[in-house]
Structure formats: C-alpha cells, structure tokens
Design an enzyme around this catalytic site. Sequence first.
Site, short mmCIF file in Angstrom:
data_model
loop_
_atom_site.label_atom_id
_atom_site.label_comp_id
_atom_site.label_asym_id
_atom_site.label_seq_id
_atom_site.Cartn_x
_atom_site.Cartn_y
_atom_site.Cartn_z
N THR A 91 52.91 30.31 26.05
CA THR A 91 53.87 29.21 25.94
C THR A 91 54.34 28.87 27.53
O THR A 91 55.05 29.75 28.01
CB THR A 91 55.07 29.35 25.29
OG1 THR A 91 54.94 29.47 23.71
CG2 THR A 91 55.88 28.11 25.17
N LYS A 165 53.63 22.32 21.74
CA LYS A 165 54.25 23.78 21.58
C LYS A 165 55.91 23.74 22.15
O LYS A 165 56.62 24.12 21.48
CB LYS A 165 53.53 24.71 22.25
CG LYS A 165 54.18 25.98 22.46
CD LYS A 165 54.28 26.49 21.03
CE LYS A 165 54.86 28.25 21.02
NZ LYS A 165 55.18 28.73 19.77
N LYS A 234 63.67 30.98 28.26
CA LYS A 234 62.57 30.31 29.09
C LYS A 234 61.94 29.31 28.49
O LYS A 234 61.76 28.33 29.29
CB LYS A 234 61.52 31.55 29.35
CG LYS A 234 60.40 31.25 30.11
CD LYS A 234 59.28 30.74 29.38
CE LYS A 234 58.59 31.85 28.19
NZ LYS A 234 57.50 31.31 27.51
#
Length: 286
Positions: A91, A165, A234
């Site tokens: 990711t 995503k 994050k």
Amino acid sequence: MKIGFIGLGQMGSAMAANLLKAGHAVTVWNRSAAKADALVEAGATRAKRPIDAAHGDVVMTMLADDQAVVDTVFGEGGIAGAPALHIGHSTISVALADRLAAESGTGGYVSAPVFGRPPAAAAGTLFVVAAGPAAALDRCEPILDAIGQRIFRIGDMPSAANLVKLSGNFMIMAAVEAMAEAMTLAEKGGVDRRTLLEVLTGTLFGAPVYQTYGEILVEDRFRPAGFAAPLGLKDMSLVDTAATTFGASMPLLGIVRDHLRTVIAVEGPEVDWAGIALAVRASAKL
C-alpha cells in the site's frame, strides 16, 4: 514459475507460502532474515539481496511503506532494472506507483494491492486489485490466483490500483469509526455491543467489513494486531496526500486520523488499527 518474494511480514509470508503450495519455485528475501526461515524449511530458496530474488519470471513485493519500497527497488542491491516482472502488493502512494511504472526497466511493473487481513492471506482468499499493461496482467493472473479468490483488473495505469486500495482502506476506517460510535452510543444507553452487532449485521449491514471488524470491536481483539495502527495512520496520510492532489474534500478522514494518533499515543504502536474504537469509547468515558 520462478518467483521472488520480498517482504515477509504477516501478509507476505502467508502469500509466499501459498505460492509454494501452488508448486511455484519461490526465492524469498526479508530485511530481517530470520523471517524467511519457515519458508526456507518449506522449500523456498533464501536470497542474500533483493536483486537475487528478481532473476526469475516475477518478483513480488509486500512492504510496509513508500520508503521500504524505494530502498528495495532503488537502493543498493535493489531490484530496479532486474529482468523479472515486478508485482507490487504494498500500500503505497500514487506518486511512487507512477515512479515504479516509469522506471521499471525491462521487466515491467504491475500494481496489485490486496484487500484482506492475515487469515485471508493464509487461506489464499485475498481480493486482488491489479492494474498495468494487459500483457503483464495476463502473465500475472495464474500467480495472483494462488493468493486470492478474485482479481479485479482495473486498467493499464498501475497507480489506479493503488488509488483504489487507498480509497478502500479509508472506507474500512470509516466503517470502523461508525461502528465504534454506534456501539458506544448503544452501550451508554444500556444495549450490549454484541446485541447491536447482531441486529445490524442481520439486517442492513451484513457486509464482510462490518462482520469482521464488528467482531473485533465486540471482543476488544486489538492485540496482537492484524494490521498495526501506525500502518493505518500511514495509509490515511497517503489518502490525505491523494485528496490534496486531486482536490477531494474528505472531512471524515480528519476524524479517523486524529483517533489513530490518539490510540497510538495511549495504547502504543502494537495496537490494531481497529483500536480507534478505544479512543471513541474514552471520549464517552467508557
């Protein structure tokens, strides 16, 4: 196929194990070498450097963040310019995905991030979102079938898969936030969390995200983390960067990020990202 796999955390090690079970020849590398031991015992070959895992047909990466990917691809002993097709499952930011596509060398690059927690990775039932040149996606499909239950092909621009995503991870966090607030309200009014979850998932909210994370919230199953809160923070920061880049207003994102920061500060970095429920409860003095 001859496959390299780089990044052997909970997700990566399970994915690599399924590739071995499917009969592929797998070479593995991880920054902490001991994490490769179980896979080597199961038949994988240990690489000394990332580049040593990238001389077969495909090299797959499942790493924590942009910097880990940059180090693995462009750092000393990195896979940049290797002959293998690079399939990136991490990711990462849209900008880094665009860089990987532009600087992939002869092997080419496909973005293929996945949806699913570690148990799904172990069972080979991840959902894979893949984007890249059509010919490269065709080459990837038999490999991705070994790690997932369904592959979504969404075009020839790899970074589109990363944007999907990030959008999905934001929606997971939004769903957790909504459930945490609803469960807190119910509990303050004398209704058991489990009862509320049974009603909601038995009526309008029967989707896997509510079932999976609802159970985590009901059972306070925040350790060991299936997905650690700092990684969630994050990801939400990457969502924020994308929102700024594309000019999208996302006010709920700010609430989710604040709750992630709070739970990390109070509970420590090992808590699951669903632990934002603890921040919601604390604000209601539960």
